[in-house]
Design a protein around this motif. Structure first.
Motif, PDB file in Angstrom:
ATOM      1  N   VAL A 368      19.154 -41.580  21.560  1.00 19.06           N
ATOM      2  CA  VAL A 368      19.304 -40.455  22.489  1.00 19.06           C
ATOM      3  C   VAL A 368      20.432 -39.553  21.997  1.00 19.06           C
ATOM      4  O   VAL A 368      21.521 -40.027  21.669  1.00 19.06           O
ATOM      5  CB  VAL A 368      19.620 -40.930  23.928  1.00 19.06           C
ATOM      6  N   TYR A 369      20.138 -38.253  21.926  1.00 17.31           N
ATOM      7  CA  TYR A 369      21.156 -37.240  21.623  1.00 17.31           C
ATOM      8  C   TYR A 369      21.349 -36.385  22.875  1.00 17.31           C
ATOM      9  O   TYR A 369      20.378 -35.920  23.468  1.00 17.31           O
ATOM     10  CB  TYR A 369      20.722 -36.358  20.453  1.00 17.31           C
ATOM     11  N   SER A 370      22.607 -36.194  23.269  1.00 19.77           N
ATOM     12  CA  SER A 370      22.908 -35.478  24.505  1.00 19.77           C
ATOM     13  C   SER A 370      23.917 -34.370  24.244  1.00 19.77           C
ATOM     14  O   SER A 370      24.531 -34.293  23.181  1.00 19.77           O
ATOM     15  CB  SER A 370      23.458 -36.441  25.567  1.00 19.77           C
ATOM     16  N   LEU A 371      24.086 -33.521  25.260  1.00 21.01           N
ATOM     17  CA  LEU A 371      25.026 -32.416  25.183  1.00 21.01           C
ATOM     18  C   LEU A 371      26.451 -32.960  25.044  1.00 21.01           C
ATOM     19  O   LEU A 371      26.871 -33.825  25.798  1.00 21.01           O
ATOM     20  CB  LEU A 371      24.911 -31.558  26.436  1.00 21.01           C
ATOM     21  N   SER A 372      27.190 -32.434  24.072  1.00 24.50           N
ATOM     22  CA  SER A 372      28.536 -32.921  23.795  1.00 24.50           C
ATOM     23  C   SER A 372      29.576 -32.147  24.593  1.00 24.50           C
ATOM     24  O   SER A 372      29.348 -31.009  24.997  1.00 24.50           O
ATOM     25  CB  SER A 372      28.848 -32.799  22.297  1.00 24.50           C
ATOM     26  N   LYS A 373      30.731 -32.782  24.763  1.00 24.24           N
ATOM     27  CA  LYS A 373      31.861 -32.119  25.405  1.00 24.24           C
ATOM     28  C   LYS A 373      32.762 -31.500  24.344  1.00 24.24           C
ATOM     29  O   LYS A 373      32.864 -32.006  23.235  1.00 24.24           O
ATOM     30  CB  LYS A 373      32.674 -33.120  26.234  1.00 24.24           C
ATOM     31  N   ASP A 374      33.435 -30.413  24.746  1.00 27.76           N
ATOM     32  CA  ASP A 374      34.424 -29.795  23.885  1.00 27.76           C
ATOM     33  C   ASP A 374      35.602 -30.751  23.700  1.00 27.76           C
ATOM     34  O   ASP A 374      36.064 -31.375  24.642  1.00 27.76           O
ATOM     35  CB  ASP A 374      34.899 -28.481  24.513  1.00 27.76           C
ATOM     36  N   GLY A 409      25.123 -34.481  20.338  1.00 25.32           N
ATOM     37  CA  GLY A 409      25.589 -35.573  19.494  1.00 25.32           C
ATOM     38  C   GLY A 409      24.993 -36.890  19.933  1.00 25.32           C
ATOM     39  O   GLY A 409      24.388 -36.994  21.010  1.00 25.32           O
ATOM     40  N   PRO A 410      25.141 -37.933  19.119  1.00 27.91           N
ATOM     41  CA  PRO A 410      24.586 -39.252  19.462  1.00 27.91           C
ATOM     42  C   PRO A 410      25.245 -39.811  20.707  1.00 27.91           C
ATOM     43  O   PRO A 410      26.468 -39.735  20.862  1.00 27.91           O
ATOM     44  CB  PRO A 410      24.892 -40.106  18.228  1.00 27.91           C
ATOM     45  N   ASN A 411      24.437 -40.360  21.588  1.00 27.81           N
ATOM     46  CA  ASN A 411      24.942 -40.898  22.852  1.00 27.81           C
ATOM     47  C   ASN A 411      25.485 -42.304  22.623  1.00 27.81           C
ATOM     48  O   ASN A 411      24.924 -43.300  23.073  1.00 27.81           O
ATOM     49  CB  ASN A 411      23.824 -40.904  23.900  1.00 27.81           C
ATOM     50  N   LEU A 412      26.599 -42.372  21.905  1.00 27.43           N
ATOM     51  CA  LEU A 412      27.276 -43.634  21.617  1.00 27.43           C
ATOM     52  C   LEU A 412      28.758 -43.439  21.919  1.00 27.43           C
ATOM     53  O   LEU A 412      29.424 -42.630  21.269  1.00 27.43           O
ATOM     54  CB  LEU A 412      27.095 -44.032  20.147  1.00 27.43           C
ATOM     55  N   SER A 413      29.281 -44.154  22.889  1.00 28.75           N
ATOM     56  CA  SER A 413      30.685 -44.018  23.255  1.00 28.75           C
ATOM     57  C   SER A 413      31.552 -44.884  22.347  1.00 28.75           C
ATOM     58  O   SER A 413      31.060 -45.755  21.619  1.00 28.75           O
ATOM     59  CB  SER A 413      30.894 -44.422  24.711  1.00 28.75           C
ATOM     60  N   ASP A 414      32.860 -44.673  22.399  1.00 28.29           N
ATOM     61  CA  ASP A 414      33.787 -45.525  21.654  1.00 28.29           C
ATOM     62  C   ASP A 414      33.689 -46.972  22.117  1.00 28.29           C
ATOM     63  O   ASP A 414      33.869 -47.903  21.326  1.00 28.29           O
ATOM     64  CB  ASP A 414      35.226 -45.021  21.838  1.00 28.29           C
TER      65      ASP A 414
END
Length: 717
Positions: A368-374, A409-414
């Motif tokens: 899943v690719y989602s809208l990224s934050k600034d 961007g890729p929907n992968l958190s730290d």
């Protein structure tokens, strides 16, 4: 000097306008194999990221070091031998220093045989070790050197008319570069280094960054940026004080396609644009300005070190010392990546590929690719820009183009990546010594290997110009079709997800992901974490303008001891915007011991934009209109309502569906009408009422005049 309008003040930072600040982009690719051919002429390029500039108190210190900034003009190819004028002092000429490469401490290549878990021969681990020097040219009094900083190094290994790229580890303090290799890459590197054939000699790309000034052009008279679909106004009295004193004041969407918000008078578009230009100190006759940017310079050096006859002085070593023989046979048929499956990570969320040429390196393809934050503001990376011109009479259509820009961007958190590192270790996917494996594991993304990509399944997104920035994709969609623009804006306004497929292809790899474009489903790390091992406390701060719900915490101690706590935050209150909390070590991990190194949180960003529309005041212009649709309380039998609207002036059609649980949430519609002398201000709409079994129980056909009211009410059946 640059126009001050190029930057805006955000807290204690000057942030560039009209730019998405994402994670720093890689200046090169890694682990790619392509047809060997003459590379395109390389130019000094402007870095896609301009980092925010911290405003700090000025402290006078001696000795004073004067910096020089080149003025970059024109678009011709620039080499390391070119010269520039200094931006501030035109009589100063600036040059790049010479770049020299040599073996590091008498060794250029090192390898060992690595046994498998049964003690048999398992493969090779090796490294190429280099040292770089920046040597100033012989300069006259009016000539100075440009300050260069090495950001990345890439080793280009050649084999069978192809090449393999390997990213290096750069130590700018000692000026050392190390390239870690595995199995076939060890063989390739050795034969490249000792080869007498020019076509088989490997080379190294060095990417230096430097500061300079360049001229940017405005290609339209006016474009109002709408980067703040969910705006936040930040007030701060002391710009040098800690940011905990920031007082956020959340404001709602005022206009994602704003020209002039003045309901008292109706202005001609030409007059409205002129007023906005005056308010923002935009001069229509000035089409160019200078801005300070970060630039990249690529320097390529061929590596060739013939093997000698004396093992004592040999540049090629093993654990037993130098060697002068050729220990390898080259295997040209190999796969660079091998797909692996890790317990706990479902294929529907993530595809994982292990590199076969560099140890502990994994290619990740998020499903899943989602809208990224600034990166700085924590706001969604999306903007709508309206282009207009002032020529012609007021009766002509004065809208030329509407542009949508956003980053995904890729929907992968730290938190996800930290858990993946632990899982890789537990499933025996770590190469060599597993000590400090947490810092040794590297993750790549499709952009890092120059994978081919194609977007399909969505008309809007398929028409976009797409570029890459690090692991992100930047979409730029422009249209002159008013209906298309209105549909896209309404989807954003009402958080209706736009879906698309993005397909990746790279040699033996074929994989795909789904794009989910929705301003209420953004990705990005919104928690700032500070670890105080002395006080045994963790300070967390919610940097987002939305609430944050914490679910669990993952602690990483020295020597990679880990602790996961899923229970502590079960009844923990949500963190509001800019909220700061302190967590005691003992409360999170009662049996804690050792130094805490990393902290990762599993969290939910509680974004809720559409529910706030009831407070929105419609803001319209002569050609950019807004109406708010409100559904009144319905009969018990009504379970679902569909609304079909048609703007009679342009023929734009909109359709929306609401379930009973959503009746109280208003719908914000934006549409664009042509700026003509005699235009129709009517909207015809049809309302269908359905029961819980989806039977049609009623229909209404009505007409609404948007010049007389901004709220369209859907009454009971």
């Amino acid at each position: 000097m640059p126009d001050l309008n190029t930057f805006k003040l955000d807290g204690t930072k000057l942030v560039p306008i009209n730019r998405f600040n994402l994670e720093p982009a890689k200046p090169s690719t890694a682990f790619t194999t392509v047809n060997l051919k003459k590379e395109a002429e390389f130019k000094v390029i402007e870095h896609p990221i301009i980092h925010s500039i911290d405003i700090k108190p000025i402290i006078t210190a001696f000795p004073f070091v004067e910096n020089y900034y080149p003025l970059i003009e024109g678009d011709k190819a620039i080499t390391e031998n070119d010269s520039f004028k200094d931006y501030f002092k035109n009589d100063i000429t600036l040059f790049f220093p010479h770049v020299e490469i040599e073996p590091n401490n008498g060794t250029v290549f090192y390898y060992e045989n690595v046994p498998d878990k049964s003690g048999n021969k398992g493969g090779f681990l090796g490294k190429v070790i280099l040292k770089y020097n920046l040597k100033d040219r012989v300069l006259q009094a009016n000539q100075k050197s440009i300050t260069l900083n090495l950001k990345e190094a890439v080793l280009n290994l050649k084999v069978n008319r192809d090449f393999v790229k390997v990213n290096g580890i750069v130590n700018t303090t000692t000026q050392e570069i190390q390239f870690d290799l595995i199995d076939e890459a060890v063989k390739i590197a050795f034969l490249n280094l000792v080869s007498n054939l020019n076509d088989l000699k490997c080379n190294i790309d060095l990417f230096f960054d430097f500061k300079g000034y360049s001229k940017i052009k405005r290609n339209f008279l006016f474009a109002r940026d709408i980067a703040v679909l969910k705006s936040g106004v930040i007030l701060k009295k002391d710009l040098t004080s800690p940011k905990t004193t920031i007082q956020p004041k959340t404001t709602l969407i005022s206009s994602p396609l704003m020209v002039k918000a003045n309901l008292a008078t109706t202005l001609a578009p030409k007059t409205a644009i002129s007023e906005i230009q005056r308010e923002n100190s935009i001069k229509a006759d000035i089409q160019e300005e200078y801005v300070k940017s970060t630039f990249l310079l690529k320097v390529n050096k061929i590596l060739s070190y013939p093997i000698g006859a004396d093992s004592v002085t040999s540049l090629y070593k093993t654990i037993g010392g130098g060697f002068v023989n050729i220990p390898f046979n080259l295997n040209e048929d190999f796969s660079q990546f091998k797909q692996i499956f890790v317990t706990g990570f479902n294929f529907s969320k993530l595809s994982i590929y292990k590199s076969m040429v560099q140890p502990n390196t994994f290619l990740l393809i998020s499903k899943v690719y989602s809208l990224s934050k600034d990166f700085n503001t924590m706001k969604p990376c999306i903007s709508t820009i309206f282009h207009a011109y002032e020529e012609g009479a007021g009766t002509s259509e004065e809208i030329s183009k509407i542009s949508f820009q956003f980053a995904i961007g890729p929907n992968l958190s730290d938190f996800d990546l930290a858990k993946l590192k632990i899982a890789l270790f537990q499933n025996n996917f770590i190469d060599g010594d597993a000590t400090d494996y947490f810092d040794k594991v590297q993750f790549l993304y499709p952009n890092d290997i120059s994978a081919e990509y194609e977007v399909s399944g969505n008309y809007f997104l398929q028409q976009s110009d797409i570029s890459t920035d690090g692991k992100h994709f930047l979409f730029n969609l422009s249209t002159e079709n008013l209906s298309e623009a209105s549909i896209m804006i309404n989807a954003l306004n009402n958080t209706i997800t736009q879906y698309a497929n993005i397909n990746f292809k790279h040699k033996e790899i074929k994989d795909s992901s789904i794009i989910e474009l929705n301003i209420e489903q953004t990705i990005g790390e919104i928690l700032e974490t500070l670890i105080d091992n002395t006080a045994k406390k963790i300070q967390i701060n919610n940097q987002s303008i939305s609430n944050c719900k914490l679910n669990s915490i993952l602690l990483i101690y020295r020597q990679n001891t880990t602790y996961l706590n899923n229970a502590f935050f079960k009844n923990y209150p949500q963190l509001i915007s800019n909220d700061t909390k302190l967590l005691d070590f003992s409360a999170i991990n009662p049996s804690a011991s050792g130094e805490l190194v990393h902290v990762f949180f599993d969290f939910e960003n509680i974004e809720n934009i559409s529910s706030e529309f009831s407070q929105v005041v419609s803001q319209s212009t002569a050609y950019n209109r807004y109406i708010q649709v409100q559904i009144k309380s319905q009969t018990t039998a009504t379970n679902r309502i569909t609304i079909e609207l048609t703007v009679q002036e342009t023929g734009s059609k909109f359709a929306v569906e609401r379930l009973k649980s959503e009746f109280s949430t208003p719908i914000l519609f934006n549409f664009i009408v042509k700026n003509t002398a005699n235009n129709t201000t009517l909207i015809s709409y049809k309302v269908n009422y359905f029961d819980k079994n989806d039977n049609l129980i009623g229909t209404k056909n009505e007409v609404f005049d948007f010049s007389k009211a901004s709220i369209l009410t859907i009454n009971k059946k």
